[in-house]
Design an enzyme around this catalytic site. Structure first.
Site, PDB file in Angstrom:
ATOM      1  N   LYS A  10      45.925  62.341  40.138  1.00  0.00           N
ATOM      2  CA  LYS A  10      47.207  62.881  39.876  1.00  0.00           C
ATOM      3  C   LYS A  10      46.660  64.608  39.579  1.00  0.00           C
ATOM      4  O   LYS A  10      45.843  64.982  39.250  1.00  0.00           O
ATOM      5  CB  LYS A  10      47.656  62.309  38.519  1.00  0.00           C
ATOM      6  CG  LYS A  10      48.808  63.236  37.836  1.00  0.00           C
ATOM      7  CD  LYS A  10      48.949  62.208  36.478  1.00  0.00           C
ATOM      8  CE  LYS A  10      50.215  63.016  35.965  1.00  0.00           C
ATOM      9  NZ  LYS A  10      49.870  64.470  35.452  1.00  0.00           N
ATOM     10  N   LYS A  15      40.529  66.994  38.831  1.00  0.00           N
ATOM     11  CA  LYS A  15      39.880  66.850  40.208  1.00  0.00           C
ATOM     12  C   LYS A  15      38.940  68.057  40.643  1.00  0.00           C
ATOM     13  O   LYS A  15      37.829  67.838  40.871  1.00  0.00           O
ATOM     14  CB  LYS A  15      40.748  66.522  41.398  1.00  0.00           C
ATOM     15  CG  LYS A  15      41.503  65.509  41.206  1.00  0.00           C
ATOM     16  CD  LYS A  15      42.295  65.110  42.494  1.00  0.00           C
ATOM     17  CE  LYS A  15      43.263  66.288  42.642  1.00  0.00           C
ATOM     18  NZ  LYS A  15      44.337  66.470  41.704  1.00  0.00           N
ATOM     19  N   ASP A 125      49.314  63.082  46.179  1.00  0.00           N
ATOM     20  CA  ASP A 125      50.162  62.633  46.826  1.00  0.00           C
ATOM     21  C   ASP A 125      50.041  62.163  48.366  1.00  0.00           C
ATOM     22  O   ASP A 125      50.102  62.628  49.299  1.00  0.00           O
ATOM     23  CB  ASP A 125      51.071  63.858  47.112  1.00  0.00           C
ATOM     24  CG  ASP A 125      52.533  63.802  47.891  1.00  0.00           C
ATOM     25  OD1 ASP A 125      52.957  62.725  47.929  1.00  0.00           O
ATOM     26  OD2 ASP A 125      53.427  64.763  47.815  1.00  0.00           O
TER      27      ASP A 125
END
Length: 264
Positions: A10, A15, A125
């Site tokens: 997310k 990340k 996404d």
């Protein structure tokens, strides 16, 4: 054999921090690393290079035939840094930048160089075709998902698992990036088991990591003897030694709701 890893999660889950610190760890162990940021924000490699680097998309606007050094920058311990970039917010498909960058890097034979690890920092996404490029085009051999024990983070992780399964990708594990929520490690471990994988490593929340980032450095570079650097080192070793790879099985939305509520 080059280890090629796509790291998903997310937005805002950590990340880029994870990718940068893992790469810094591997490079400190004399492995040759290529880091490719696949996010229009282009902030993956900032702590490796010490500042933001020009993106592939923006460079191609001004120069249709860029040289290697126009797109690939050497950062900490000679880590090769690339940022795909993308359009301005609200204008065009962000994933197109990933596609453009990959094709241009192929043309420059970047992937033919003497490398040990290639890491992709990919937005969660998975609906966008561009963000599935590392898996769909076989640039990456395995996937790691970064999540916390928070509801929305795990919900996004479950959606990413759907995408990984659809693309027949190999999931190597879950990275628990802690946000200090109640029963966090228990929740993330249970989630990993539920989808058919395991927690490959845990990074605990720390102000030291943020302090290093403010100085445009990884914690591995700025505080190499810290416990935090030690956690990244352990995670890096776990990833390299991991043999537990699977095609995951996501939960449907109702099952996920019941799963999460069982910890409340």
């Amino acid at each position: 054999m080059i280890k090629k890893i796509a790291i998903y999660g997310k937005g805002g889950i950590g990340k880029s921090t994870t990718v940068a610190n893992l790469s810094a760890t591997w490079a400190s162990d004399d492995l040759k690393c290529l880091v490719i940021g696949c996010d229009p924000k282009a902030d993956t490699t900032r702590t490796l290079y010490g500042q933001r680097i020009p993106t592939v998309v923006n460079t191609l606007k001004d120069n249709r035939n860029p040289e290697r050094d126009d797109l690939v920058f050497k950062g900490f311990k000679d880590i090769l840094c690339v940022e795909s970039g993308g359009p301005e917010p609200g204008v065009g498909c962000a994933g197109r930048g990933v596609i453009v960058a990959m094709k241009r890097l192929e043309k420059l034979d970047i992937f033919e160089e003497d490398l040990d690890v290639v890491v992709y920092d990919v937005l969660g996404d998975v609906v966008c075709g561009g963000f599935s490029v590392p898996l769909r085009e076989n640039y990456a051999d395995e996937v790691l998902i970064v999540t916390s024990g928070e509801y929305m983070s795990l919900y996004a992780a479950n959606n990413i698992v759907r995408g990984v399964k659809k693309l027949k990708g190999n999931l190597s594990g879950i990275i628990c990036n802690c946000r200090n929520v109640e029963n966090e490690e228990e929740i993330v471990n249970a989630f990993a088991e539920k989808i058919g994988t395991h927690v490959i490593g845990t990074i605990h929340r720390s102000n030291l990591i943020q302090d290093a980032e403010l100085d445009a450095k990884t914690v591995v570079e700025k505080y190499p003897e810290s416990e935090e650097a030690g956690e990244y080192s352990k995670l890096a070793s776990n990833i390299m030694d991991n043999e537990n790879i699977s095609i995951p099985e996501p939960m449907d939305d109702e099952e996920f709701e019941e799963f999460f509520k069982s910890f409340i």
